[in-house]
Design an enzyme around this catalytic site. Structure first.
Site, PDB file in Angstrom:
ATOM      1  N   TYR A  63     -41.352  18.924  70.950  1.00 22.23           N
ATOM      2  CA  TYR A  63     -42.462  18.920  70.306  1.00 22.23           C
ATOM      3  C   TYR A  63     -42.053  18.575  68.777  1.00 22.23           C
ATOM      4  O   TYR A  63     -43.438  18.275  69.080  1.00 22.23           O
ATOM      5  CB  TYR A  63     -41.499  20.671  69.797  1.00 22.23           C
ATOM      6  CG  TYR A  63     -43.448  21.401  70.401  1.00 22.23           C
ATOM      7  CD1 TYR A  63     -43.809  21.376  70.899  1.00 22.23           C
ATOM      8  CD2 TYR A  63     -44.102  22.378  69.039  1.00 22.23           C
ATOM      9  CE1 TYR A  63     -45.555  22.256  70.803  1.00 22.23           C
ATOM     10  CE2 TYR A  63     -44.222  22.638  68.537  1.00 22.23           C
ATOM     11  CZ  TYR A  63     -45.275  22.794  69.699  1.00 22.23           C
ATOM     12  OH  TYR A  63     -46.633  23.317  69.564  1.00 22.23           O
ATOM     13  N   LYS A  77     -47.364  22.934  63.334  1.00 17.99           N
ATOM     14  CA  LYS A  77     -47.293  24.473  63.495  1.00 17.99           C
ATOM     15  C   LYS A  77     -47.286  25.224  62.740  1.00 17.99           C
ATOM     16  O   LYS A  77     -47.560  26.236  62.116  1.00 17.99           O
ATOM     17  CB  LYS A  77     -47.150  24.692  65.249  1.00 17.99           C
ATOM     18  CG  LYS A  77     -47.311  23.864  65.978  1.00 17.99           C
ATOM     19  CD  LYS A  77     -49.098  24.891  66.350  1.00 17.99           C
ATOM     20  CE  LYS A  77     -49.204  24.704  67.802  1.00 17.99           C
ATOM     21  NZ  LYS A  77     -50.452  24.871  67.747  1.00 17.99           N
TER      22      LYS A  77
HETATM   23  P1  NAD Z   1     -55.472  23.075  76.510  1.00 15.85           P
HETATM   24  O1  NAD Z   1     -55.332  21.633  76.695  1.00 15.85           O
HETATM   25  O2  NAD Z   1     -55.700  24.134  78.482  1.00 15.85           O
HETATM   26  O3  NAD Z   1     -56.641  23.147  75.317  1.00 15.85           O
HETATM   27  C1  NAD Z   1     -56.519  22.875  73.845  1.00 15.85           C
HETATM   28  C2  NAD Z   1     -57.680  22.205  73.796  1.00 15.85           C
HETATM   29  O4  NAD Z   1     -57.402  21.400  72.511  1.00 15.85           O
HETATM   30  C3  NAD Z   1     -59.069  21.745  74.468  1.00 15.85           C
HETATM   31  O5  NAD Z   1     -59.615  22.137  75.443  1.00 15.85           O
HETATM   32  C4  NAD Z   1     -58.619  20.034  73.821  1.00 15.85           C
HETATM   33  O6  NAD Z   1     -60.181  20.214  74.249  1.00 15.85           O
HETATM   34  C5  NAD Z   1     -59.309  20.774  72.736  1.00 15.85           C
HETATM   35  N1  NAD Z   1     -58.369  19.902  71.736  1.00 15.85           N
HETATM   36  C6  NAD Z   1     -57.774  18.486  71.076  1.00 15.85           C
HETATM   37  N2  NAD Z   1     -57.768  17.882  70.582  1.00 15.85           N
HETATM   38  C7  NAD Z   1     -59.700  18.421  70.201  1.00 15.85           C
HETATM   39  C8  NAD Z   1     -60.624  17.972  68.669  1.00 15.85           C
HETATM   40  N3  NAD Z   1     -59.779  16.709  68.685  1.00 15.85           N
HETATM   41  N4  NAD Z   1     -61.754  18.431  68.850  1.00 15.85           N
HETATM   42  C9  NAD Z   1     -61.853  19.850  69.909  1.00 15.85           C
HETATM   43  N5  NAD Z   1     -61.133  20.297  70.306  1.00 15.85           N
HETATM   44  C10 NAD Z   1     -59.926  19.411  70.732  1.00 15.85           C
HETATM   45  O7  NAD Z   1     -53.323  23.507  76.132  1.00 15.85           O
HETATM   46  P2  NAD Z   1     -53.950  25.451  75.918  1.00 15.85           P
HETATM   47  O8  NAD Z   1     -51.580  25.602  76.150  1.00 15.85           O
HETATM   48  O9  NAD Z   1     -54.960  26.194  76.175  1.00 15.85           O
HETATM   49  O10 NAD Z   1     -53.724  25.207  74.057  1.00 15.85           O
HETATM   50  C11 NAD Z   1     -54.572  25.470  73.297  1.00 15.85           C
HETATM   51  C12 NAD Z   1     -53.573  26.258  71.794  1.00 15.85           C
HETATM   52  O11 NAD Z   1     -52.790  26.710  72.328  1.00 15.85           O
HETATM   53  C13 NAD Z   1     -53.043  25.264  71.319  1.00 15.85           C
HETATM   54  O12 NAD Z   1     -52.581  24.829  69.785  1.00 15.85           O
HETATM   55  C14 NAD Z   1     -51.331  24.848  72.327  1.00 15.85           C
HETATM   56  O13 NAD Z   1     -51.071  23.987  71.091  1.00 15.85           O
HETATM   57  C15 NAD Z   1     -51.153  26.719  72.047  1.00 15.85           C
HETATM   58  N6  NAD Z   1     -50.109  27.270  72.666  1.00 15.85           N
HETATM   59  C16 NAD Z   1     -49.877  26.212  74.244  1.00 15.85           C
HETATM   60  C17 NAD Z   1     -48.806  26.952  74.437  1.00 15.85           C
HETATM   61  C18 NAD Z   1     -48.168  26.116  75.912  1.00 15.85           C
HETATM   62  O14 NAD Z   1     -47.357  26.690  76.033  1.00 15.85           O
HETATM   63  N7  NAD Z   1     -49.732  25.934  76.697  1.00 15.85           N
HETATM   64  C19 NAD Z   1     -47.520  27.834  73.932  1.00 15.85           C
HETATM   65  C20 NAD Z   1     -48.402  28.041  72.546  1.00 15.85           C
HETATM   66  C21 NAD Z   1     -49.200  27.425  71.924  1.00 15.85           C
HETATM   67  O1  0WE Z   2     -48.420  23.042  71.571  1.00 19.21           O
HETATM   68  C1  0WE Z   2     -48.434  22.919  73.005  1.00 19.21           C
HETATM   69  C2  0WE Z   2     -48.722  21.916  73.162  1.00 19.21           C
HETATM   70  C3  0WE Z   2     -49.046  20.746  72.552  1.00 19.21           C
HETATM   71  C4  0WE Z   2     -49.567  19.154  72.990  1.00 19.21           C
HETATM   72  C5  0WE Z   2     -49.221  18.780  73.554  1.00 19.21           C
HETATM   73  C6  0WE Z   2     -49.397  17.739  74.259  1.00 19.21           C
HETATM   74  C7  0WE Z   2     -49.343  16.524  75.656  1.00 19.21           C
HETATM   75  C8  0WE Z   2     -50.649  15.838  75.920  1.00 19.21           C
HETATM   76  C9  0WE Z   2     -49.958  18.483  72.251  1.00 19.21           C
HETATM   77  N1  0WE Z   2     -50.411  16.851  71.677  1.00 19.21           N
HETATM   78  C10 0WE Z   2     -50.126  16.496  73.316  1.00 19.21           C
HETATM   79  N2  0WE Z   2     -50.615  15.002  73.028  1.00 19.21           N
HETATM   80  C11 0WE Z   2     -50.556  14.564  74.604  1.00 19.21           C
HETATM   81  O2  0WE Z   2     -50.890  13.664  74.558  1.00 19.21           O
HETATM   82  N3  0WE Z   2     -47.358  23.816  73.863  1.00 19.21           N
HETATM   83  C12 0WE Z   2     -47.207  24.467  72.758  1.00 19.21           C
HETATM   84  C13 0WE Z   2     -47.777  23.431  74.855  1.00 19.21           C
HETATM   85  C14 0WE Z   2     -45.600  22.476  74.762  1.00 19.21           C
HETATM   86  O3  0WE Z   2     -46.387  20.731  74.474  1.00 19.21           O
HETATM   87  C15 0WE Z   2     -44.691  20.335  74.343  1.00 19.21           C
HETATM   88  C16 0WE Z   2     -43.791  21.577  74.393  1.00 19.21           C
HETATM   89  C17 0WE Z   2     -43.980  22.932  74.950  1.00 19.21           C
HETATM   90  C18 0WE Z   2     -43.832  24.167  75.233  1.00 19.21           C
HETATM   91  C19 0WE Z   2     -43.923  19.015  74.124  1.00 19.21           C
HETATM   92  C20 0WE Z   2     -42.966  19.397  74.097  1.00 19.21           C
HETATM   93  C21 0WE Z   2     -42.076  19.591  74.285  1.00 19.21           C
HETATM   94  C22 0WE Z   2     -42.177  21.147  73.998  1.00 19.21           C
END
Ligand code: NAD
Ligand code: 0WE
Length: 264
Positions: A157, A164
């Site tokens: 991460y 974050k």
């Molecule tokens: P997702 O890929 O569906 O959503 C991420 C969004 O970020 C996408 O819609 C993408 O277009 C947008 N984005 C990235 N760069 C951007 C930019 N420069 N301008 C505008 N938009 C941009 O994935 P998600 O998991 O739904 O992520 C949403 C949030 O939830 C993120 O902040 C992620 O860190 C957080 N999150 C995800 C998880 C997980 O396990 N999926 C867990 C905890 C928190």
């Molecule tokens: O916040 C996130 C997603 C973060 C994320 C993921 C990517 C993958 C593709 C941010 N940037 C990128 N850039 C890319 O090019 N999560 C909480 C989901 C997540 O992402 C991880 C996790 C978990 C959980 C990445 C490494 C280890 C664990």
């Protein structure tokens, strides 16, 4: 009259139906909110437009959060449809993929650090700043999405954990900064969910089963469950809650060791 009736809510971060932002939109729409959406760039335009339609919205605006002009024009465009904004949902996070694969000190770069913090943390402050005028007098709610990697380490991460941590501190400083306007600012710390952002992550399926096995509820969470928590935070039910990080992670974050079965 429903929980979010007559509330105008901007949702930033829908990429597809699996996005956490989509779980939030579904719930908020079900509870009567008026929704508007942004999409990152042309690649996402069609998909976001068709999803918006399902939630009875025809407001879809371009917004790359790296760009202040695009952020500002979202709020000036919204003035055409709405008399103000009650809630902003920020569900955006990004770091270059090479930052998220390998030993932290070896793979972290100045440029990757800058991008991760700009897109994942500063963009929330930027939305608050640009949206402040539209939210004036409305006792609004700002909501962002974070992850446990801000507080505890886990493999890969890396710089996202730092971003974050900055995002969660931004929630607290924004809560004080906007508190006198009556606005509340909170984060939801979601457990791992298979979304587009997660699909590029090495061994994500193993992480999902690790989390499910150790969480008090013995499972992972869904985007619908995150959506319900966001609906609560946007609503009058959360009128006394600000500056908070609400964990929606099946309880994973509270344990140091699992259950007796694990040590017997
Ligand atoms: P997702 O890929 O569906 O959503 C991420 C969004 O970020 C996408 O819609 C993408 O277009 C947008 N984005 C990235 N760069 C951007 C930019 N420069 N301008 C505008 N938009 C941009 O994935 P998600 O998991 O739904 O992520 C949403 C949030 O939830 C993120 O902040 C992620 O860190 C957080 N999150 C995800 C998880 C997980 O396990 N999926 C867990 C905890 C928190
Ligand atoms: O916040 C996130 C997603 C973060 C994320 C993921 C990517 C993958 C593709 C941010 N940037 C990128 N850039 C890319 O090019 N999560 C909480 C989901 C997540 O992402 C991880 C996790 C978990 C959980 C990445 C490494 C280890 C664990």
């Amino acid at each position: 009259m429903s929980l979010l009736t007559d509330k105008n809510i901007l949702i930033v971060g829908v990429a597809n139906k699996h996005s956490i932002a989509s779980g939030i939109a579904s719930s908020m729409s079900k509870y009567g909110a008026n929704l508007a959406f942004t999409y990152q760039n042309e690649r996402f335009k069609r998909k976001v437009k068709s999803l918006a339609k399902e939630w009875n919205s025809d407001i879809c605006l371009p917004c790359d959060v790296a760009n202040d002009e695009e952020i500002n024009s979202v709020f000036s465009e919204l003035e055409n449809d709405w008399d103000g904004v009650d809630c902003i949902v920020h569900a955006v996070g990004f770091a270059p993929s090479n930052e998220l694969n390998g030993n932290f000190v070896d793979v972290t770069t100045r440029e990757g650090f800058k991008i991760a913090h700009d897109i994942s943390a500063y963009s929330f402050v930027a939305l608050a700043k640009a949206g402040k005028e539209s939210m004036k007098g409305r006792k609004g709610s700002l909501i962002t999405l974070t992850y446990l990697g801000s507080q505890k380490t886990l493999p890969n991460y890396n710089v996202m954990g730092l971003a974050k941590a900055s995002l969660e501190a931004s929630v607290r400083f924004l809560a004080v900064s906007l508190g006198k306007e009556g606005h509340r600012v909170n984060a939801i710390s979601a457990g791992p969910i298979k979304t587009l952002a997660a699909s590029g992550v090495k061994n994500f399926r193993k992480m999902l089963s690790y989390n499910a096995n150790r969480a008090p509820l013995g499972r992972n969470v869904s985007i619908e469950e995150v959506g319900k928590a966001a609906t609560f935070l946007a609503s009058e039910l959360a009128s006394g809650v600000t500056g908070e990080t609400l964990y929606v992670d099946a309880g994973f974050n509270i344990t140091a060791m699992g259950s007796l079965e694990d040590i017997n």
